[in-house]
Write an enzyme that holds these catalytic residues in place. Structure first.
Site, PDB file in Angstrom:
ATOM      1  N   LYS A  60     -15.109 -12.622 -24.345  1.00 54.36           N
ATOM      2  CA  LYS A  60     -16.449 -13.030 -23.888  1.00 54.36           C
ATOM      3  C   LYS A  60     -17.449 -11.875 -23.951  1.00 54.36           C
ATOM      4  CE  LYS A  60     -17.591 -13.091 -19.299  1.00 54.36           C
ATOM      5  NZ  LYS A  60     -18.894 -12.591 -18.814  1.00 54.36           N
ATOM      6  N   ASN A  61     -17.098 -10.762 -23.326  1.00 62.46           N
ATOM      7  CA  ASN A  61     -18.094  -9.703 -23.170  1.00 62.46           C
ATOM      8  C   ASN A  61     -18.419  -8.987 -24.485  1.00 62.46           C
ATOM      9  OD1 ASN A  61     -18.403 -10.387 -20.525  1.00 62.46           O
ATOM     10  ND2 ASN A  61     -17.029  -8.800 -19.721  1.00 62.46           N
ATOM     11  N   CYS A 116     -22.765 -13.237 -12.397  1.00 62.15           N
ATOM     12  CA  CYS A 116     -22.008 -13.308 -11.140  1.00 62.15           C
ATOM     13  C   CYS A 116     -22.682 -12.469 -10.059  1.00 62.15           C
ATOM     14  CB  CYS A 116     -20.585 -12.796 -11.355  1.00 62.15           C
ATOM     15  SG  CYS A 116     -19.603 -13.828 -12.450  1.00 62.15           S
ATOM     16  N   ARG A 140     -27.166  -5.603  -8.561  1.00 63.34           N
ATOM     17  CA  ARG A 140     -26.791  -5.264  -9.943  1.00 63.34           C
ATOM     18  C   ARG A 140     -27.991  -4.600 -10.614  1.00 63.34           C
ATOM     19  NH1 ARG A 140     -22.987  -9.825 -12.752  1.00 63.34           N
ATOM     20  NH2 ARG A 140     -22.601  -8.068 -14.149  1.00 63.34           N
ATOM     21  N   ASP A 164     -12.575  -6.692 -13.523  1.00 59.97           N
ATOM     22  CA  ASP A 164     -12.562  -8.125 -13.844  1.00 59.97           C
ATOM     23  C   ASP A 164     -11.170  -8.759 -13.689  1.00 59.97           C
ATOM     24  OD1 ASP A 164     -15.225  -7.864 -14.358  1.00 59.97           O
ATOM     25  OD2 ASP A 164     -15.034  -7.812 -16.540  1.00 59.97           O
ATOM     26  N   ARG A 203     -17.800 -20.529 -17.796  1.00 58.76           N
ATOM     27  CA  ARG A 203     -18.653 -19.523 -18.436  1.00 58.76           C
ATOM     28  C   ARG A 203     -17.815 -18.557 -19.271  1.00 58.76           C
ATOM     29  NH1 ARG A 203     -21.038 -15.969 -14.549  1.00 58.76           N
ATOM     30  NH2 ARG A 203     -21.166 -14.799 -16.467  1.00 58.76           N
TER      31      ARG A 203
HETATM   32  N1  EPU Z   1     -25.036   0.135 -12.750  1.00 58.70           N
HETATM   33  C1  EPU Z   1     -26.104   0.871 -12.288  1.00 58.70           C
HETATM   34  N2  EPU Z   1     -27.250   0.866 -13.032  1.00 58.70           N
HETATM   35  C2  EPU Z   1     -27.377   0.190 -14.192  1.00 58.70           C
HETATM   36  C3  EPU Z   1     -26.281  -0.568 -14.657  1.00 58.70           C
HETATM   37  C4  EPU Z   1     -25.107  -0.578 -13.916  1.00 58.70           C
HETATM   38  O1  EPU Z   1     -26.031   1.503 -11.233  1.00 58.70           O
HETATM   39  O2  EPU Z   1     -28.444   0.252 -14.805  1.00 58.70           O
HETATM   40  C5  EPU Z   1     -23.791   0.120 -11.952  1.00 58.70           C
HETATM   41  C6  EPU Z   1     -23.438  -1.272 -11.455  1.00 58.70           C
HETATM   42  O3  EPU Z   1     -24.090  -1.571 -10.247  1.00 58.70           O
HETATM   43  C7  EPU Z   1     -21.940  -1.169 -11.318  1.00 58.70           C
HETATM   44  C8  EPU Z   1     -21.536  -0.219 -12.449  1.00 58.70           C
HETATM   45  O4  EPU Z   1     -22.721   0.471 -12.818  1.00 58.70           O
HETATM   46  O5  EPU Z   1     -21.618  -0.578 -10.089  1.00 58.70           O
HETATM   47  C9  EPU Z   1     -20.954  -0.872 -13.677  1.00 58.70           C
HETATM   48  O6  EPU Z   1     -21.836  -1.843 -14.173  1.00 58.70           O
HETATM   49  P1  EPU Z   1     -21.901  -2.229 -15.744  1.00 58.70           P
HETATM   50  O7  EPU Z   1     -23.281  -1.988 -16.212  1.00 58.70           O
HETATM   51  O8  EPU Z   1     -20.769  -1.555 -16.445  1.00 58.70           O
HETATM   52  O9  EPU Z   1     -21.639  -3.789 -15.690  1.00 58.70           O
HETATM   53  P2  EPU Z   1     -22.290  -4.915 -16.589  1.00 58.70           P
HETATM   54  O10 EPU Z   1     -22.546  -4.403 -17.945  1.00 58.70           O
HETATM   55  O11 EPU Z   1     -23.395  -5.590 -15.850  1.00 58.70           O
HETATM   56  C10 EPU Z   1     -20.017  -5.713 -17.585  1.00 58.70           C
HETATM   57  C11 EPU Z   1     -19.289  -7.014 -17.664  1.00 58.70           C
HETATM   58  C12 EPU Z   1     -18.735  -7.404 -16.298  1.00 58.70           C
HETATM   59  C13 EPU Z   1     -17.845  -6.259 -15.778  1.00 58.70           C
HETATM   60  C14 EPU Z   1     -18.583  -4.920 -15.820  1.00 58.70           C
HETATM   61  C15 EPU Z   1     -17.703  -3.741 -15.462  1.00 58.70           C
HETATM   62  C16 EPU Z   1     -20.528  -8.107 -19.429  1.00 58.70           C
HETATM   63  C17 EPU Z   1     -21.411  -9.234 -19.827  1.00 58.70           C
HETATM   64  N3  EPU Z   1     -20.198  -8.046 -18.144  1.00 58.70           N
HETATM   65  O12 EPU Z   1     -21.083  -5.947 -16.655  1.00 58.70           O
HETATM   66  O13 EPU Z   1     -17.931  -8.533 -16.530  1.00 58.70           O
HETATM   67  O14 EPU Z   1     -17.449  -6.524 -14.455  1.00 58.70           O
HETATM   68  O15 EPU Z   1     -19.126  -4.697 -17.133  1.00 58.70           O
HETATM   69  O16 EPU Z   1     -16.632  -3.647 -16.352  1.00 58.70           O
HETATM   70  O17 EPU Z   1     -20.088  -7.345 -20.270  1.00 58.70           O
HETATM   71  C18 EPU Z   1     -16.904 -10.565 -16.047  1.00 58.70           C
HETATM   72  O18 EPU Z   1     -16.621 -10.666 -17.252  1.00 58.70           O
HETATM   73  O19 EPU Z   1     -16.409 -11.300 -15.143  1.00 58.70           O
HETATM   74  C19 EPU Z   1     -17.862  -9.549 -15.631  1.00 58.70           C
HETATM   75  C20 EPU Z   1     -18.510  -9.594 -14.493  1.00 58.70           C
END
Ligand code: EPU
Length: 417
Positions: free
Chosen positions: A10-11, A105, A110, A294, A386
């Site tokens: 997915k991601n 989610c 976030r 995850d 999803r």
């Molecule tokens: N963070 C910041 N600032 C930012 C971005 C992130 O502080 O600008 C923090 C977040 O608050 C968090 C950490 O950095 O504490 C990691 O966040 P990340 O940006 O890595 O997460 P994401 O890209 O929003 C993706 C996956 C999530 C998965 C996370 C961590 C996608 C679409 N989603 O989210 O997947 O939990 O990486 O591995 O790629 C899922 O598939 O169920 C899911 C939630």
């Protein structure tokens, strides 16, 4: 022994689909999972003027030549976290971008400050106003140097997408190392980008003027694979999980082995053999190659069945224990203290009506329900749809007694009305 086929990740899929905006050509994407986040990503492209044609359930042809900037509709963007890749992609292609705040989610706050910091390092001015993000690089996107404050999958991917067609060289330090970052870089490189270092914490991107289309197959979904591994162990079954990259599963296999479960690694499959007695363990979720956040809710179900008290520390998200209240309805004894859950092994869970509070929490509820005596009804399964390709059919195929009661998926429902 039953066998299950793992779908594309997915991601990785959502990132690759939306990044095709910068490619500005025809791409064929294979091994896409059949999930609503992919449907939404394709609908976002369509609504921006791309031609999208499904060749079969897992293969799509996309042509992004005729896309117009600034046109991703908010009612689609708000349904999915990864829709923020539209901003990196529009900025990279048109030098300006605007989109509504993304959904996804609910794990507490976030933030997107690291994405913004990355875009600014590429010469863009970014404003966030009334739930809308706007980025503008008056003189086009320029290569830049970025040091992320924390490892962020989304920010790393977004900045790569924005930088592939920039003037000059971009260097990202403290980059996320997840397999989907590597997959995205491999896709863009197949389209003519010059990205090196993906999979390490320093990624270099030499901007190219023009890109070209390609045919690309998405990597297997390690989180879906881990979910089936845990489901097999929770039901004391033996299951062969096909179409995986065992290296991506090492942190999960290692913890399961520590619990006494047998995990056999083959070239592109793993075989999990459940055992009667599970040993307690402590787990800390971390960015890749650490134990994935995850998989935290699914693993929590297994800890409920272990001998003794386990601890589960959530190292990525502020608030990813909302599902604990649901597990407690099934008899779980879990105490949450900040980012730590203390899980008392109780042997077996019992059935109860529960809710899927988010995607992986929903998967955890399915595992809990399969392992419990009696019938469990899970509500709000649109979260599960999803991200899991035909989870009901796949589980039924390996002997699970599970069926989907026909409730409308809110996304499909809204589309139909
Ligand atoms: N963070 C910041 N600032 C930012 C971005 C992130 O502080 O600008 C923090 C977040 O608050 C968090 C950490 O950095 O504490 C990691 O966040 P990340 O940006 O890595 O997460 P994401 O890209 O929003 C993706 C996956 C999530 C998965 C996370 C961590 C996608 C679409 N989603 O989210 O997947 O939990 O990486 O591995 O790629 C899922 O598939 O169920 C899911 C939630």
């Amino acid at each position: 022994m039953g066998a299950v086929e793992i779908s594309g990740m997915k991601n990785a899929a959502v990132a690759v689909i939306l990044s095709s905006i910068v490619v500005e050509d025809r791409c064929v994407l294979e091994n896409l999972p059949n999930i609503s986040d992919v449907t939404i990503s394709l609908d976002i492209l369509r609504s921006m003027g791309a031609e999208v044609r499904r060749i079969n359930p897992t293969t799509v042809e996309i042509n992004t030549r005729s896309i117009m900037g600034g046109s991703a509709p908010y009612e689609l963007v708000r349904k999915m976290r990864a829709s923020y890749y539209v901003i990196g992609a529009e900025l990279g292609r048109f030098g300006r971008a605007s989109a509504g705040f993304p959904g996804g989610c609910d794990f507490g706050v976030r933030p997107i400050d690291q994405h913004i910091k990355g875009f600014e390092a590429l010469g863009a001015t970014v404003t966030v106003d009334n739930g809308c993000i706007e980025a503008k690089a008056e003189n086009g996107v320029q290569g830049g140097q970025i040091y992320f404050d924390n490892s962020s999958v989304g920010a790393t991917i977004n900045v790569i997408i924005a930088a592939v067609r920039a003037k000059g060289m971009t260097v990202i330090e403290n980059a996320a190392r997840e397999p989907h970052v590597v997959d995205l870089a491999n896709f863009l490189n197949a389209c003519g980008a010059k990205i090196s270092g993906a999979g390490t914490d320093v990624i270099k991107i030499k901007g190219v003027e023009k890109m070209h289309g390609c045919t690309y197959a998405i990597i297997p979904d390690m989180i879906e694979a881990a979910t089936f591994m845990i489901a097999a162990a929770a039901t004391r079954g033996t299951l062969r999980i096909n179409n995986v990259i065992p290296k991506h599963l090492e942190s999960i296999s290692a913890k399961m082995e520590e619990m006494g479960i047998r995990v056999e690694e083959l070239d592109d499959a793993v075989i999990v053999s459940g055992v009667d007695t599970l040993t307690r363990v402590n787990i800390r979720t971390l960015p890749y190659p650490g134990f994935p956040t995850d998989v935290q809710p699914q693993m929590c179900v297994l800890l409920c069945m272990a001998n003794g008290v386990s601890t589960l520390y959530e190292g990525v998200w502020d608030n990813r224990f909302r599902y604990v209240e649901e597990l407690k309805r099934m008899g779980a004894k879990i105490k949450v203290d900040g980012r730590t859950a203390i899980v008392e092994g109780i042997g077996a869970l019992s059935s109860a009506p529960v809710r899927a509070v988010d995607l992986r929490a929903g998967a955890a509820m399915i595992i809990a329900a399969l392992s419990a005596k009696g019938k469990t009804e899970i509500e709000e399964i649109h979260h599960i749809e999803r991200g899991y390709d035909d989870i009901v059919g796949k589980l039924r195929g390996v002997g699970a007694d599970i069926r989907k009661i026909n409730l409308p998926d809110p996304y499909m429902y809204e589309k139909a009305n």
